[in-house]
Design a protein around this motif. Structure first.
Motif, PDB file in Angstrom:
ATOM      1  N   GLU A  52       1.061  -1.164   0.019  1.00 20.43           N
ATOM      2  CA  GLU A  52      -0.020   0.153  -0.045  1.00 20.43           C
ATOM      3  C   GLU A  52       0.837   1.065   0.164  1.00 20.43           C
ATOM      4  O   GLU A  52       0.610   2.341  -0.768  1.00 20.43           O
ATOM      5  N   ALA A  53       1.929   1.143   0.643  1.00 18.88           N
ATOM      6  CA  ALA A  53       2.757   2.490   0.745  1.00 18.88           C
ATOM      7  C   ALA A  53       3.556   2.448  -0.491  1.00 18.88           C
ATOM      8  O   ALA A  53       3.734   3.709  -0.810  1.00 18.88           O
ATOM      9  N   ALA A  54       3.879   1.476  -1.142  1.00 19.33           N
ATOM     10  CA  ALA A  54       4.681   1.683  -2.332  1.00 19.33           C
ATOM     11  C   ALA A  54       3.518   2.072  -3.438  1.00 19.33           C
ATOM     12  O   ALA A  54       4.077   3.107  -4.532  1.00 19.33           O
ATOM     13  N   LEU A  55       2.337   1.693  -3.368  1.00 14.61           N
ATOM     14  CA  LEU A  55       1.332   2.122  -4.428  1.00 14.61           C
ATOM     15  C   LEU A  55       1.080   3.672  -4.089  1.00 14.61           C
ATOM     16  O   LEU A  55       0.815   4.437  -5.075  1.00 14.61           O
ATOM     17  N   ASP A  56       0.986   4.074  -2.824  1.00 14.24           N
ATOM     18  CA  ASP A  56       0.705   5.340  -2.474  1.00 14.24           C
ATOM     19  C   ASP A  56       1.941   6.223  -3.162  1.00 14.24           C
ATOM     20  O   ASP A  56       1.529   7.513  -3.671  1.00 14.24           O
ATOM     21  N   HIS A  57       3.275   5.735  -2.836  1.00 18.22           N
ATOM     22  CA  HIS A  57       4.252   6.823  -3.266  1.00 18.22           C
ATOM     23  C   HIS A  57       4.538   6.721  -4.829  1.00 18.22           C
ATOM     24  O   HIS A  57       4.551   7.765  -5.530  1.00 18.22           O
ATOM     25  N   LEU A  58       3.999   5.740  -5.598  1.00 23.47           N
ATOM     26  CA  LEU A  58       3.873   5.597  -6.910  1.00 23.47           C
ATOM     27  C   LEU A  58       2.700   6.679  -7.604  1.00 23.47           C
ATOM     28  O   LEU A  58       2.821   7.468  -8.520  1.00 23.47           O
TER      29      LEU A  58
END
Length: 198
Positions: free
Chosen positions: A122-128
């Motif tokens: 979720e954090a990676a998707l938010d950053h992307l």
């Protein structure tokens, strides 16, 4: 053939007393300069980095660098804040150059009680997602005319009022309002596909 008017020679503004004292080593004078310009420098940096903790750190670095190089500052009639913004812009650029090769996480980000991340995915998707939005905004700005880009930069990145933007662009406040409206409409049109995907 019409004779050309000679350019006006403006009288040089005297170096402000506070600045002169600070350059002479007066710590109280530098503290006054800090108190006068800190808010504007912080806002300038915050709008570039979108992280209040990092903006606070970089703001402090601006004043440390300014203090260490104060003797090299040459008064040219422009505001001391312009010199501080140049230092700030350079520090932000240096920060992004360094951070492009490594990922930093501030302690505040690690322990921010307001933000709970369910998973690393979720954090990676938010950053992307944030990176894609920033890229879309940069692309939308690239399609604006130079005048539209200039008015948006002055109004929203440099936090100028309508009157200040008009004075710096040598135009009327009505023209600045119209240019701002049209620039926002053009940029919004470019960003419409992004809103539909969100």
């Amino acid at each position: 053939m019409k004779p050309q008017a000679s350019p006006k020679i403006l009288p040089a503004m005297a170096e402000p007393e506070t600045l002169r004292l600070a350059r002479a080593g007066d710590r109280d004078a530098f503290a006054d300069l800090y108190n006068e310009h800190r808010g504007a420098v912080y806002t300038f940096i915050q709008r570039k980095v979108y992280n209040p903790h990092l903006a606070d750190d970089l703001t402090q670095d601006v004043f440390v660098r300014a203090l260490s190089r104060l003797e090299t500052y040459a008064w040219q009639g422009r505001g001391f804040g312009a010199w501080l913004n140049t230092i700030a812009r350079n520090l932000v650029t240096d920060h992004f150059k360094r951070s492009s090769t490594r990922r930093e996480t501030t302690v505040a980000e690690m322990f921010d009680a307001d933000e709970v991340v369910a998973s690393a995915e979720e954090a990676a998707l938010d950053h992307l997602s944030r990176a894609e939005r920033r890229a879309a905004v940069a692309t939308a700005l690239a399609f604006l005319s130079p005048g539209q880009r200039a008015v948006l930069e002055r109004r929203y990145l440099q936090d100028m009022s309508v009157q200040e933007a008009a004075a710096s662009m040598n135009t009327t406040t009505g023209a600045v309002k119209t240019m701002t409206y049209r620039a926002m409409q053009a940029a919004t049109g470019r960003l419409a596909p992004l809103r539909g995907a969100a």
